[in-house]
Design a protein around this motif. Structure first.
Motif, PDB file in Angstrom:
ATOM      1  N   GLU A  56     -16.511 -83.682  22.494  1.00 44.74           N
ATOM      2  CA  GLU A  56     -15.382 -83.765  23.414  1.00 44.74           C
ATOM      3  C   GLU A  56     -15.815 -84.566  24.626  1.00 44.74           C
ATOM      4  OE1 GLU A  56     -12.069 -80.900  25.521  1.00 44.74           O
ATOM      5  OE2 GLU A  56     -13.792 -79.992  24.581  1.00 44.74           O
ATOM      6  N   PRO A  57     -15.075 -85.616  24.972  1.00 43.16           N
ATOM      7  CA  PRO A  57     -15.442 -86.430  26.131  1.00 43.16           C
ATOM      8  C   PRO A  57     -15.595 -85.573  27.392  1.00 43.16           C
ATOM      9  CG  PRO A  57     -13.647 -87.457  24.916  1.00 43.16           C
ATOM     10  CD  PRO A  57     -13.858 -86.096  24.328  1.00 43.16           C
ATOM     11  N   GLY A  58     -16.655 -85.833  28.131  1.00 48.30           N
ATOM     12  CA  GLY A  58     -16.875 -85.121  29.383  1.00 48.30           C
ATOM     13  C   GLY A  58     -17.560 -83.776  29.226  1.00 48.30           C
ATOM     14  N   ARG A  59     -17.880 -83.365  28.000  1.00 47.94           N
ATOM     15  CA  ARG A  59     -18.562 -82.093  27.759  1.00 47.94           C
ATOM     16  C   ARG A  59     -19.758 -82.325  26.854  1.00 47.94           C
ATOM     17  NH1 ARG A  59     -14.795 -77.334  25.839  1.00 47.94           N
ATOM     18  NH2 ARG A  59     -16.871 -76.456  25.708  1.00 47.94           N
ATOM     19  N   ALA A  60     -20.715 -81.433  26.947  1.00 51.73           N
ATOM     20  CA  ALA A  60     -21.855 -81.504  26.033  1.00 51.73           C
ATOM     21  C   ALA A  60     -21.372 -81.200  24.621  1.00 51.73           C
ATOM     22  CB  ALA A  60     -22.921 -80.500  26.453  1.00 51.73           C
ATOM     23  N   ASP A  61     -21.970 -81.860  23.641  1.00 50.10           N
ATOM     24  CA  ASP A  61     -21.608 -81.608  22.246  1.00 50.10           C
ATOM     25  C   ASP A  61     -21.938 -80.169  21.878  1.00 50.10           C
ATOM     26  OD1 ASP A  61     -21.013 -84.269  22.214  1.00 50.10           O
ATOM     27  OD2 ASP A  61     -22.592 -84.840  20.804  1.00 50.10           O
ATOM     28  N   THR A  62     -21.132 -79.575  21.024  1.00 46.24           N
ATOM     29  CA  THR A  62     -21.374 -78.233  20.514  1.00 46.24           C
ATOM     30  C   THR A  62     -21.856 -78.364  19.083  1.00 46.24           C
ATOM     31  OG1 THR A  62     -19.601 -77.346  21.885  1.00 46.24           O
ATOM     32  CG2 THR A  62     -20.322 -75.996  20.031  1.00 46.24           C
ATOM     33  N   VAL A  63     -23.108 -77.979  18.845  1.00 39.24           N
ATOM     34  CA  VAL A  63     -23.675 -78.050  17.500  1.00 39.24           C
ATOM     35  C   VAL A  63     -23.089 -76.915  16.672  1.00 39.24           C
ATOM     36  CG1 VAL A  63     -25.802 -77.915  16.159  1.00 39.24           C
ATOM     37  CG2 VAL A  63     -25.786 -79.125  18.343  1.00 39.24           C
ATOM     38  N   LEU A  64     -22.696 -77.238  15.445  1.00 43.65           N
ATOM     39  CA  LEU A  64     -22.103 -76.267  14.527  1.00 43.65           C
ATOM     40  C   LEU A  64     -23.092 -75.911  13.429  1.00 43.65           C
ATOM     41  CD1 LEU A  64     -18.697 -78.079  13.984  1.00 43.65           C
ATOM     42  CD2 LEU A  64     -19.105 -76.115  15.465  1.00 43.65           C
ATOM     43  N   SER A  65     -23.016 -74.683  12.964  1.00 42.33           N
ATOM     44  CA  SER A  65     -23.779 -74.319  11.774  1.00 42.33           C
ATOM     45  C   SER A  65     -23.110 -74.965  10.573  1.00 42.33           C
ATOM     46  CB  SER A  65     -23.812 -72.798  11.607  1.00 42.33           C
ATOM     47  OG  SER A  65     -22.534 -72.316  11.211  1.00 42.33           O
ATOM     48  N   ALA A  66     -23.803 -74.998   9.460  1.00 43.57           N
ATOM     49  CA  ALA A  66     -23.229 -75.569   8.239  1.00 43.57           C
ATOM     50  C   ALA A  66     -21.974 -74.805   7.833  1.00 43.57           C
ATOM     51  CB  ALA A  66     -24.262 -75.553   7.120  1.00 43.57           C
ATOM     52  N   ARG A  67     -21.984 -73.487   7.987  1.00 40.05           N
ATOM     53  CA  ARG A  67     -20.810 -72.694   7.614  1.00 40.05           C
ATOM     54  C   ARG A  67     -19.642 -72.952   8.558  1.00 40.05           C
ATOM     55  NH1 ARG A  67     -24.494 -67.931   5.865  1.00 40.05           N
ATOM     56  NH2 ARG A  67     -24.342 -68.124   3.615  1.00 40.05           N
ATOM     57  N   GLU A  68     -19.920 -73.060   9.846  1.00 38.64           N
ATOM     58  CA  GLU A  68     -18.837 -73.354  10.792  1.00 38.64           C
ATOM     59  C   GLU A  68     -18.228 -74.714  10.496  1.00 38.64           C
ATOM     60  OE1 GLU A  68     -20.537 -70.854  14.627  1.00 38.64           O
ATOM     61  OE2 GLU A  68     -21.104 -72.937  14.360  1.00 38.64           O
ATOM     62  N   ALA A  69     -19.077 -75.701  10.206  1.00 39.53           N
ATOM     63  CA  ALA A  69     -18.582 -77.029   9.865  1.00 39.53           C
ATOM     64  C   ALA A  69     -17.778 -76.974   8.568  1.00 39.53           C
ATOM     65  CB  ALA A  69     -19.743 -78.013   9.732  1.00 39.53           C
ATOM     66  N   GLY A  70     -18.277 -76.226   7.585  1.00 40.49           N
ATOM     67  CA  GLY A  70     -17.558 -76.077   6.325  1.00 40.49           C
ATOM     68  C   GLY A  70     -16.213 -75.413   6.511  1.00 40.49           C
ATOM     69  N   LEU A  71     -16.174 -74.405   7.367  1.00 32.66           N
ATOM     70  CA  LEU A  71     -14.922 -73.710   7.656  1.00 32.66           C
ATOM     71  C   LEU A  71     -13.907 -74.662   8.285  1.00 32.66           C
ATOM     72  CD1 LEU A  71     -13.135 -71.207   7.966  1.00 32.66           C
ATOM     73  CD2 LEU A  71     -14.441 -70.633  10.016  1.00 32.66           C
ATOM     74  N   LEU A  72     -14.323 -75.428   9.273  1.00 23.45           N
ATOM     75  CA  LEU A  72     -13.410 -76.379   9.910  1.00 23.45           C
ATOM     76  C   LEU A  72     -12.944 -77.445   8.926  1.00 23.45           C
ATOM     77  CD1 LEU A  72     -15.031 -76.883  13.418  1.00 23.45           C
ATOM     78  CD2 LEU A  72     -12.935 -75.628  12.856  1.00 23.45           C
ATOM     79  N   ALA A  73     -13.866 -77.942   8.110  1.00 21.38           N
ATOM     80  CA  ALA A  73     -13.487 -78.961   7.122  1.00 21.38           C
ATOM     81  C   ALA A  73     -12.493 -78.382   6.117  1.00 21.38           C
ATOM     82  CB  ALA A  73     -14.734 -79.486   6.414  1.00 21.38           C
ATOM     83  N   TRP A  74     -12.751 -77.164   5.639  1.00 22.94           N
ATOM     84  CA  TRP A  74     -11.840 -76.523   4.670  1.00 22.94           C
ATOM     85  C   TRP A  74     -10.442 -76.380   5.270  1.00 22.94           C
ATOM     86  CZ3 TRP A  74     -11.968 -74.920  -0.359  1.00 22.94           C
ATOM     87  CH2 TRP A  74     -10.921 -74.102  -0.770  1.00 22.94           C
ATOM     88  N   LEU A  75     -10.370 -75.862   6.487  1.00 16.06           N
ATOM     89  CA  LEU A  75      -9.068 -75.649   7.116  1.00 16.06           C
ATOM     90  C   LEU A  75      -8.343 -76.965   7.347  1.00 16.06           C
ATOM     91  CD1 LEU A  75      -9.962 -72.805   9.616  1.00 16.06           C
ATOM     92  CD2 LEU A  75      -8.655 -72.613   7.484  1.00 16.06           C
ATOM     93  N   HIS A  76      -9.094 -77.997   7.676  1.00 11.78           N
ATOM     94  CA  HIS A  76      -8.478 -79.312   7.886  1.00 11.78           C
ATOM     95  C   HIS A  76      -7.898 -79.856   6.579  1.00 11.78           C
ATOM     96  CE1 HIS A  76      -7.729 -83.290   9.453  1.00 11.78           C
ATOM     97  NE2 HIS A  76      -8.415 -83.785   8.443  1.00 11.78           N
ATOM     98  N   LEU A  77      -8.654 -79.716   5.500  1.00 12.63           N
ATOM     99  CA  LEU A  77      -8.230 -80.285   4.218  1.00 12.63           C
ATOM    100  C   LEU A  77      -7.216 -79.420   3.479  1.00 12.63           C
ATOM    101  CD1 LEU A  77     -11.694 -81.545   2.972  1.00 12.63           C
ATOM    102  CD2 LEU A  77      -9.806 -82.945   3.815  1.00 12.63           C
ATOM    103  N   GLU A  78      -7.393 -78.116   3.522  1.00 16.29           N
ATOM    104  CA  GLU A  78      -6.559 -77.208   2.734  1.00 16.29           C
ATOM    105  C   GLU A  78      -5.446 -76.546   3.541  1.00 16.29           C
ATOM    106  OE1 GLU A  78      -6.774 -76.738  -0.564  1.00 16.29           O
ATOM    107  OE2 GLU A  78      -8.386 -78.226  -0.636  1.00 16.29           O
ATOM    108  N   GLY A  79      -5.593 -76.513   4.852  1.00 12.77           N
ATOM    109  CA  GLY A  79      -4.612 -75.820   5.682  1.00 12.77           C
ATOM    110  C   GLY A  79      -4.838 -74.315   5.643  1.00 12.77           C
TER     111      GLY A  79
END
Length: 78
Positions: free
Chosen positions: A14-37
Motif C-alpha cells: 500500500e503506497p505510503g505504508r510499510a509492506d505487510t508480509v503474508l504467510s503462504a496460507r494468508e496469501a492462498g486465502l486472499l488468492a482463493w477469495l479473489h478467484l472464487e469469490g
C-alpha cells in the motif's frame, strides 16, 4: 489502495505504508477469495489445513481472517 503481491515473498503493498508480509496460507486465502469469490468457511478451512480436525481448521481460519482484517481491512471489503 492496497494490492496483493503473490510472486516472491507474498505481501500486501500500500503506497505510503510499510509492506505487510503474508504467510503462504494468508496469501492462498486472499488468492482463493479473489478467484472464487465467497466460499463456505468449511471448504476453505479444509483446503488450507488438510488433515486437521474440522473445528481446529475453522479456528485457524478465524485467526487468519482476524490477522488479515487488521492488515488489509479495506482490501478485504472489496
Amino acid at each position: 489502495m492496497p494490492t496483493i503481491q503473490l510472486h516472491g515473498v507474498p505481501r500486501l503493498v500500500e503506497p505510503g505504508r510499510a509492506d505487510t508480509v503474508l504467510s503462504a496460507r494468508e496469501a492462498g486465502l486472499l488468492a482463493w477469495l479473489h478467484l472464487e469469490g465467497p466460499s463456505p468457511r468449511a471448504r476453505i478451512a479444509g483446503l488450507l489445513w488438510p488433515g486437521v480436525d474440522d473445528s481446529q481448521a475453522r479456528a485457524n481460519l478465524r485467526q487468519a481472517l482476524v490477522r488479515l482484517r487488521r492488515a488489509a481491512g479495506e482490501l478485504l471489503r472489496e
